[in-house]
Design a protein around this motif. Structure first.
Motif, PDB file in Angstrom:
ATOM      1  N   HIS A 249       0.865  -1.180   0.000  1.00  0.00           N
ATOM      2  CA  HIS A 249       0.000   0.000   0.000  1.00  0.00           C
ATOM      3  C   HIS A 249       0.906   1.236   0.000  1.00  0.00           C
ATOM      4  O   HIS A 249       1.863   1.295   0.773  1.00  0.00           O
ATOM      5  N   PRO A 250       0.608   2.217  -0.851  1.00  0.00           N
ATOM      6  CA  PRO A 250       1.501   3.387  -0.967  1.00  0.00           C
ATOM      7  C   PRO A 250       1.409   4.363   0.186  1.00  0.00           C
ATOM      8  O   PRO A 250       2.203   5.309   0.261  1.00  0.00           O
ATOM      9  N   GLY A 251       0.456   4.159   1.090  1.00  0.00           N
ATOM     10  CA  GLY A 251       0.265   5.106   2.181  1.00  0.00           C
ATOM     11  C   GLY A 251      -0.647   6.245   1.779  1.00  0.00           C
ATOM     12  O   GLY A 251      -1.231   6.248   0.684  1.00  0.00           O
ATOM     13  N   PHE A 252      -0.784   7.222   2.638  1.00  0.00           N
ATOM     14  CA  PHE A 252      -1.693   8.345   2.417  1.00  0.00           C
ATOM     15  C   PHE A 252      -0.907   9.650   2.497  1.00  0.00           C
ATOM     16  O   PHE A 252       0.013   9.787   3.305  1.00  0.00           O
ATOM     17  N   ASP A 253      -1.292  10.590   1.665  1.00  0.00           N
ATOM     18  CA  ASP A 253      -0.597  11.875   1.586  1.00  0.00           C
ATOM     19  C   ASP A 253      -1.153  12.820   2.654  1.00  0.00           C
ATOM     20  O   ASP A 253      -2.293  13.280   2.549  1.00  0.00           O
ATOM     21  N   VAL A 254      -0.365  13.090   3.690  1.00  0.00           N
ATOM     22  CA  VAL A 254      -0.770  14.013   4.752  1.00  0.00           C
ATOM     23  C   VAL A 254       0.405  14.940   5.049  1.00  0.00           C
ATOM     24  O   VAL A 254       1.553  14.641   4.733  1.00  0.00           O
ATOM     25  N   SER A 255       0.094  16.072   5.657  1.00  0.00           N
ATOM     26  CA  SER A 255       1.139  16.981   6.118  1.00  0.00           C
ATOM     27  C   SER A 255       1.666  16.471   7.458  1.00  0.00           C
ATOM     28  O   SER A 255       0.914  16.331   8.414  1.00  0.00           O
ATOM     29  N   VAL A 256       2.966  16.218   7.521  1.00  0.00           N
ATOM     30  CA  VAL A 256       3.559  15.629   8.721  1.00  0.00           C
ATOM     31  C   VAL A 256       3.815  16.715   9.763  1.00  0.00           C
ATOM     32  O   VAL A 256       4.528  17.684   9.509  1.00  0.00           O
ATOM     33  N   VAL A 257       3.205  16.529  10.926  1.00  0.00           N
ATOM     34  CA  VAL A 257       3.429  17.411  12.074  1.00  0.00           C
ATOM     35  C   VAL A 257       4.439  16.779  13.021  1.00  0.00           C
ATOM     36  O   VAL A 257       5.331  17.454  13.548  1.00  0.00           O
ATOM     37  N   ARG A 283      -6.466  -5.238   2.954  1.00  0.00           N
ATOM     38  CA  ARG A 283      -7.272  -4.527   3.958  1.00  0.00           C
ATOM     39  C   ARG A 283      -6.419  -4.171   5.177  1.00  0.00           C
ATOM     40  O   ARG A 283      -6.506  -3.066   5.713  1.00  0.00           O
ATOM     41  N   LEU A 284      -5.608  -5.114   5.629  1.00  0.00           N
ATOM     42  CA  LEU A 284      -4.731  -4.826   6.760  1.00  0.00           C
ATOM     43  C   LEU A 284      -3.848  -3.627   6.473  1.00  0.00           C
ATOM     44  O   LEU A 284      -3.685  -2.734   7.316  1.00  0.00           O
ATOM     45  N   LEU A 285      -3.270  -3.583   5.281  1.00  0.00           N
ATOM     46  CA  LEU A 285      -2.344  -2.502   4.953  1.00  0.00           C
ATOM     47  C   LEU A 285      -3.053  -1.172   4.788  1.00  0.00           C
ATOM     48  O   LEU A 285      -2.541  -0.127   5.220  1.00  0.00           O
ATOM     49  N   ALA A 286      -4.226  -1.173   4.156  1.00  0.00           N
ATOM     50  CA  ALA A 286      -4.959   0.085   3.977  1.00  0.00           C
ATOM     51  C   ALA A 286      -5.322   0.696   5.318  1.00  0.00           C
ATOM     52  O   ALA A 286      -5.094   1.890   5.566  1.00  0.00           O
ATOM     53  N   VAL A 287      -5.864  -0.111   6.210  1.00  0.00           N
ATOM     54  CA  VAL A 287      -6.288   0.408   7.517  1.00  0.00           C
ATOM     55  C   VAL A 287      -5.073   0.767   8.362  1.00  0.00           C
ATOM     56  O   VAL A 287      -5.049   1.810   9.035  1.00  0.00           O
ATOM     57  N   GLY A 288      -4.042  -0.067   8.333  1.00  0.00           N
ATOM     58  CA  GLY A 288      -2.848   0.217   9.122  1.00  0.00           C
ATOM     59  C   GLY A 288      -2.139   1.482   8.682  1.00  0.00           C
ATOM     60  O   GLY A 288      -1.751   2.305   9.530  1.00  0.00           O
ATOM     61  N   THR A 289      -1.959   1.676   7.382  1.00  0.00           N
ATOM     62  CA  THR A 289      -1.271   2.879   6.920  1.00  0.00           C
ATOM     63  C   THR A 289      -2.131   4.122   7.147  1.00  0.00           C
ATOM     64  O   THR A 289      -1.587   5.207   7.383  1.00  0.00           O
ATOM     65  N   ALA A 290      -3.448   3.988   7.122  1.00  0.00           N
ATOM     66  CA  ALA A 290      -4.315   5.132   7.441  1.00  0.00           C
ATOM     67  C   ALA A 290      -4.139   5.538   8.900  1.00  0.00           C
ATOM     68  O   ALA A 290      -4.093   6.728   9.234  1.00  0.00           O
ATOM     69  N   ALA A 291      -4.012   4.553   9.797  1.00  0.00           N
ATOM     70  CA  ALA A 291      -3.769   4.869  11.206  1.00  0.00           C
ATOM     71  C   ALA A 291      -2.438   5.577  11.377  1.00  0.00           C
ATOM     72  O   ALA A 291      -2.325   6.567  12.122  1.00  0.00           O
ATOM     73  N   GLY A 292      -1.406   5.089  10.687  1.00  0.00           N
ATOM     74  CA  GLY A 292      -0.101   5.729  10.777  1.00  0.00           C
ATOM     75  C   GLY A 292      -0.111   7.143  10.215  1.00  0.00           C
ATOM     76  O   GLY A 292       0.469   8.060  10.812  1.00  0.00           O
ATOM     77  N   ALA A 293      -0.779   7.346   9.086  1.00  0.00           N
ATOM     78  CA  ALA A 293      -0.833   8.673   8.464  1.00  0.00           C
ATOM     79  C   ALA A 293      -1.577   9.660   9.349  1.00  0.00           C
ATOM     80  O   ALA A 293      -1.157  10.818   9.503  1.00  0.00           O
TER      81      ALA A 293
END
Length: 329
Positions: A249-257, A283-293
């Motif tokens: 999963h490529p992750g999600f584009d967010v501004s890092v604080v 599904r594991l990767l999508a939800v996990g990377t969203a939590a990290g982002a």
């Protein structure tokens, strides 16, 4: 299935710290915010905020910070029966903007503090537990490597699923070889492994699944999650050393604080899903990377507001919120 009878009861074993965050650039007189931190407490809080409050085995200081952390964790429904209240003060960490190694971006004051974890009676702590998640930050023998080994041995004896996050730190090990040697036992026991690019670099391996596989004394059979920071994460299911399924999963584009706690949030989300019987890699990767982002987009580790941000990221990507978690809080 990693967990045969979901929903699972989870025990997290790891450290609890006081994390200080400068509101702006660190300077005399500048403001600081503090948050409960530590890899163990972070994962426990993430699980609780995602509707699976675990038990937490850790040491907590006797100072006002320790008492405040206890109240915060209790309010989330985390089982503190395996807390050890230590007469020493709480360990303190702060981001280090001048760190010269990627991944070693924190300065920590842990000497003569309550840093670490101890399980006086591993068998009792694991009674009724389906998953035990261990953090590699307490693996050095000078910290609590013996306690981690005893917890893993007790888990294996009871058929408990073992989850291990490598969490390598250059300043905890005399050499890459020493760290790699220490990882052999927990990796052999683990059904679920979390490794970051930095962890594998600390162990002297390439940040790939081949590099991870090279740390095992025998061909592995486990689910491995390799995190890549802003580049997302990958998963590989090993059977007798061969990859039989994989996803990325490529992750999600967010501004890092604040980048702290992202890996812990990802681990909490994935352990929480697996504990509910969900093992589909995409599904594991999508939800996990969203939590990290969502975590890196705000100060400190995973917080209640981050859950809402996480849900928004998933919705924008067309990924349904897991129905095993209550949506409204």
């Amino acid at each position: 299935m990693l967990v045969s009878d979901p929903p699972a009861n989870v025990l997290v074993a790891g450290d609890t710290t006081v994390d200080l965050h400068p509101s702006t650039a660190l300077a005399p007189g500048s403001e600081l915010q503090w948050f409960p931190g530590g890899t163990g407490a972070n994962v426990a809080r993430g699980l609780a905020l995602l509707d699976r409050p675990p038990a937490l085995a850790t040491r907590v200081g006797s100072d006002p910070f320790g008492r405040a952390i206890d109240r915060r964790l209790s309010a989330l429904g985390i089982d503190l029966a395996d807390h050890v209240h230590d007469d020493r003060p709480s360990p303190v960490t702060i981001p280090d903007p001048d760190a010269d190694r990627s991944g070693d971006s924190w300065t920590a004051w842990v000497r003569d503090t309550s840093y670490g974890v101890v399980l006086p009676d591993p068998a009792a702590a694991l009674a009724g537990v389906d998953v035990v998640h261990c953090s590699g930050t307490v693996l050095p023998s000078t910290v609590d490597g013996v306690a981690v080994s005893e917890a893993i041995d007790a888990a294996q004896a009871r058929g408990v699923t073992v989850s291990v996050d490598l969490n390598g730190r250059h300043n905890q090990w005399s050499s890459s070889a020493a760290y790699a040697d220490a990882l052999a036992t927990p990796l052999t026991a683990a059904d679920l492994v979390f490794a970051g690019d930095h962890d594998l670099t600390v162990a002297g391996r390439e940040p790939t699944f081949d590099g991870l596989r090279g740390l095992y004394p025998e061909p592995p059979s486990a689910l491995a999650i390799l995190t890549r920071g802003e580049d997302g994460a990958s998963a590989a299911r090993f059977v007798d050393g061969e990859i039989v399924a994989s996803a990325s999963h490529p992750g999600f584009d967010v501004s890092v604080v604040d980048a702290s706690g992202a890996g812990d949030a990802l681990a909490a989300a994935i352990v929480g899903l697996i504990g509910n019987g969900i093992e589909e890699l995409d599904r594991l990767l999508a939800v996990g990377t969203a939590a990290g982002a969502a975590t890196v987009a705000s100060p400190g580790a995973f917080r209640p507001a981050d859950r809402d941000h996480m849900a928004g990221l998933l919705a924008d990507a067309g990924v349904a919120w897991p129905d095993v978690w209550e949506r409204d809080r």
